[in-house]
Design a protein around this motif. Structure first.
Motif, PDB file in Angstrom:
ATOM      1  N   MET A   1       0.829  -1.240   0.079  1.00  0.00           N
ATOM      2  CA  MET A   1       0.021   0.060   0.015  1.00  0.00           C
ATOM      3  C   MET A   1       0.930   1.320   0.135  1.00  0.00           C
ATOM      4  N   SER A   2       0.664   2.169  -0.944  1.00  0.00           N
ATOM      5  CA  SER A   2       1.539   3.299  -0.892  1.00  0.00           C
ATOM      6  C   SER A   2       1.085   4.347   0.043  1.00  0.00           C
ATOM      7  N   ASP A   3       1.948   5.418   0.280  1.00  0.00           N
ATOM      8  CA  ASP A   3       1.720   6.267   1.311  1.00  0.00           C
ATOM      9  C   ASP A   3       0.501   7.093   1.079  1.00  0.00           C
ATOM     10  N   PHE A   4      -0.025   7.225  -0.279  1.00  0.00           N
ATOM     11  CA  PHE A   4      -0.986   7.883  -0.533  1.00  0.00           C
ATOM     12  C   PHE A   4      -2.300   7.154  -1.191  1.00  0.00           C
ATOM     13  N   ASP A   5      -2.351   6.008  -0.945  1.00  0.00           N
ATOM     14  CA  ASP A   5      -3.442   5.009  -1.304  1.00  0.00           C
ATOM     15  C   ASP A   5      -4.898   5.518  -0.975  1.00  0.00           C
ATOM     16  N   TYR A   6      -5.368   5.944  -1.930  1.00  0.00           N
ATOM     17  CA  TYR A   6      -7.071   6.115  -1.714  1.00  0.00           C
ATOM     18  C   TYR A   6      -7.884   5.189  -1.683  1.00  0.00           C
ATOM     19  N   LYS A   7      -7.305   3.802  -1.931  1.00  0.00           N
ATOM     20  CA  LYS A   7      -8.349   2.661  -1.783  1.00  0.00           C
ATOM     21  C   LYS A   7      -8.337   2.528  -0.303  1.00  0.00           C
TER      22      LYS A   7
ATOM     23  N   ASN B   1     -10.599   9.690   9.793  1.00  0.00           N
ATOM     24  CA  ASN B   1      -9.079   9.316  10.324  1.00  0.00           C
ATOM     25  C   ASN B   1      -8.225   9.003   9.227  1.00  0.00           C
ATOM     26  N   ARG B   2      -8.909   8.230   8.141  1.00  0.00           N
ATOM     27  CA  ARG B   2      -7.829   7.771   7.104  1.00  0.00           C
ATOM     28  C   ARG B   2      -7.777   8.893   6.241  1.00  0.00           C
ATOM     29  N   LEU B   3      -8.617   9.606   6.146  1.00  0.00           N
ATOM     30  CA  LEU B   3      -8.740  10.879   5.210  1.00  0.00           C
ATOM     31  C   LEU B   3      -7.496  11.949   5.630  1.00  0.00           C
ATOM     32  N   SER B   4      -7.692  11.897   7.066  1.00  0.00           N
ATOM     33  CA  SER B   4      -6.748  13.277   7.701  1.00  0.00           C
ATOM     34  C   SER B   4      -5.342  12.493   7.599  1.00  0.00           C
ATOM     35  N   ASN B   5      -5.242  11.239   8.013  1.00  0.00           N
ATOM     36  CA  ASN B   5      -3.877  10.560   7.924  1.00  0.00           C
ATOM     37  C   ASN B   5      -3.253  10.614   6.593  1.00  0.00           C
ATOM     38  N   LEU B   6      -4.024  10.424   5.453  1.00  0.00           N
ATOM     39  CA  LEU B   6      -3.491  10.392   3.992  1.00  0.00           C
ATOM     40  C   LEU B   6      -2.775  11.810   3.714  1.00  0.00           C
ATOM     41  N   LEU B   7      -3.679  12.894   4.262  1.00  0.00           N
ATOM     42  CA  LEU B   7      -3.421  14.206   4.049  1.00  0.00           C
ATOM     43  C   LEU B   7      -2.286  14.670   4.876  1.00  0.00           C
ATOM     44  N   ASP B   8      -2.152  13.865   5.899  1.00  0.00           N
ATOM     45  CA  ASP B   8      -0.824  14.323   6.912  1.00  0.00           C
ATOM     46  C   ASP B   8       0.439  13.978   6.376  1.00  0.00           C
TER      47      ASP B   8
ATOM     48  N   MET C   1      -3.351  16.416  -6.957  1.00  0.00           N
ATOM     49  CA  MET C   1      -4.692  16.549  -7.757  1.00  0.00           C
ATOM     50  C   MET C   1      -5.601  15.615  -6.340  1.00  0.00           C
ATOM     51  N   ILE C   2      -5.273  14.403  -6.243  1.00  0.00           N
ATOM     52  CA  ILE C   2      -6.112  13.495  -5.381  1.00  0.00           C
ATOM     53  C   ILE C   2      -6.192  14.198  -3.846  1.00  0.00           C
ATOM     54  N   LYS C   3      -4.913  14.728  -3.627  1.00  0.00           N
ATOM     55  CA  LYS C   3      -4.622  15.308  -2.423  1.00  0.00           C
ATOM     56  C   LYS C   3      -5.623  16.490  -2.095  1.00  0.00           C
ATOM     57  N   GLU C   4      -5.749  17.291  -3.322  1.00  0.00           N
ATOM     58  CA  GLU C   4      -6.604  18.636  -3.320  1.00  0.00           C
ATOM     59  C   GLU C   4      -7.979  18.233  -3.230  1.00  0.00           C
ATOM     60  N   THR C   5      -8.456  17.118  -3.708  1.00  0.00           N
ATOM     61  CA  THR C   5      -9.947  16.549  -3.781  1.00  0.00           C
ATOM     62  C   THR C   5     -10.130  16.236  -2.066  1.00  0.00           C
ATOM     63  N   MET C   6      -9.041  15.744  -1.780  1.00  0.00           N
ATOM     64  CA  MET C   6      -9.221  15.078  -0.290  1.00  0.00           C
ATOM     65  C   MET C   6      -9.356  16.145   0.676  1.00  0.00           C
ATOM     66  N   GLN C   7      -8.580  17.051   0.566  1.00  0.00           N
ATOM     67  CA  GLN C   7      -8.637  18.329   1.247  1.00  0.00           C
ATOM     68  C   GLN C   7      -9.867  19.114   1.290  1.00  0.00           C
ATOM     69  N   ASP C   8     -10.554  19.074  -0.099  1.00  0.00           N
ATOM     70  CA  ASP C   8     -11.718  19.568  -0.527  1.00  0.00           C
ATOM     71  C   ASP C   8     -13.043  18.826   0.377  1.00  0.00           C
ATOM     72  N   ASP C   9     -12.662  17.651   0.241  1.00  0.00           N
ATOM     73  CA  ASP C   9     -13.783  16.687   1.075  1.00  0.00           C
ATOM     74  C   ASP C   9     -13.801  17.057   2.601  1.00  0.00           C
ATOM     75  N   LEU C  10     -12.625  17.136   3.071  1.00  0.00           N
ATOM     76  CA  LEU C  10     -12.492  17.150   4.434  1.00  0.00           C
ATOM     77  C   LEU C  10     -13.220  18.651   4.779  1.00  0.00           C
ATOM     78  N   ALA C  11     -13.029  19.739   3.967  1.00  0.00           N
ATOM     79  CA  ALA C  11     -13.501  20.934   4.154  1.00  0.00           C
ATOM     80  C   ALA C  11     -15.112  20.857   4.045  1.00  0.00           C
ATOM     81  N   PHE C  12     -15.350  20.087   3.147  1.00  0.00           N
ATOM     82  CA  PHE C  12     -17.004  20.077   2.771  1.00  0.00           C
ATOM     83  C   PHE C  12     -17.570  19.301   4.169  1.00  0.00           C
TER      84      PHE C  12
END
Lengths: 98, 194
Positions: free
Chosen positions: A1-7, A90-97, B1-12
């Motif tokens: 799993m990559s560091d930024f795996d949206y799956k 939590n996963r979304l925040s972790n991925l963004l961090d 791009m994905i990161k921007e979408t995710m940030q957008d999701d979180l803000a949403f």
């Protein structure tokens, strides 16, 4: 799993409209169909389809009743839905961090 | 791009949650109705005591007053509350808090006083301390400081009535009801009502 795996994110929740429904229901005790539709700005048909998907995985429960002879459906987030939403955030925040 | 979408999701998500939590649709109507009925009962009760009409007639008076209040609650619950499109956690907690306080006060008022367990002169201060709990908790639940501070008025009044017993309690309690319940009820109704 990559560091930024949206799956890693829950597919059921990871749709804009379902995410909006979950975010709305997690912050209130219960809300009826019309209220949700107005808040998430969806059409009747679209909202029905997405809510049904959330109901099928038991993230959301519904209660049908008659008010002034009109059917009203009220929705609540379930304990499973709460947990799934928390995990998703939590996963979304972790991925963004990362 | 994905990161921007995710940030957008979180803000949403944060936006929706913040907006939903702001939904303060608490109604002041309950406070207004009880804040109208109880002072009437207290003033009539005071007149009855002055005229020497204590006893069973007082029980009838309060039966009518409290019965009317509960009847209103049932009708309002059926006609208005169940039609609300959304119910917040704050409303749910606050609703159950005041329902339990209402039941407690009804039991104390009728059973507690008629059994002799609570002396008639101490009913008002006991009620006052319980109402303080309600306002203190409601203010906390809705995050409104001035509602929480009403509790200090109720507690202060209770201390005075405990230290200085007398029939004047009924008039003081009526005044406190108007100041700490009826008027706040109108303010809440004007500010938050749907």
């Amino acid at each position: 799993m990559s560091d930024f795996d949206y799956k890693q994110l829950d597919d059921i929740i990871h749709s804009r409209i379902r995410l909006a429904i979950m975010a709305l229901l997690v912050s209130v005790d219960s809300a009826n169909f019309v209220y949700i539709r107005e808040k998430v700005k969806a059409s009747d048909g679209n909202l029905s389809v997405h809510i049904r998907k959330l109901e099928n995985v038991k993230y959301v429960s519904s209660n049908k009743k008659f008010v002034d002879r009109k059917p009203v459906t009220t929705y609540k987030i379930t304990l499973l839905g709460h947990k799934a939403f928390e995990t998703y955030i939590n996963r979304l925040s972790n991925l963004l961090d990362k | 791009m994905i990161k921007e979408t995710m940030q957008d999701d979180l803000a949403f998500i944060k936006g929706i949650i913040a907006e939903s939590r702001k939904n303060r649709s608490a109604s002041g109507i309950h406070l207004i109705v009880w804040g109208f009925l109880i002072p009437i009962g207290l003033i009539i009760d005071w007149f009855m005591i002055v005229k020497g009409l204590q006893g069973i007639k007082e029980l009838y008076l309060w039966g009518l007053i409290i019965g009317s209040g509960w009847l209103f609650e049932m009708i309002y619950g059926w006609k208005v509350d169940r039609k609300k499109p959304v119910r917040t956690y704050a409303e749910k907690v606050d609703g159950f808090l005041w329902l339990s306080i209402g039941i407690t006060l009804t039991i104390l008022g009728f059973v507690g006083s008629s059994s002799g367990a609570i002396h008639a002169q101490f009913i008002s201060p006991v009620f006052s301390t319980i109402l303080a709990i309600g306002y203190f908790s409601s203010g906390f639940v809705y995050e409104v400081k001035w509602i929480r501070n009403l509790a200090f008025g109720w507690w202060g009044g209770a201390i005075i009535m405990f230290i200085f017993p007398g029939h004047y309690h009924l008039l003081l309690m009526a005044g406190m009801m108007i100041a700490f319940q009826t008027i706040p009820g109108f303010i809440i109704q004007k500010t938050w009502a749907d």
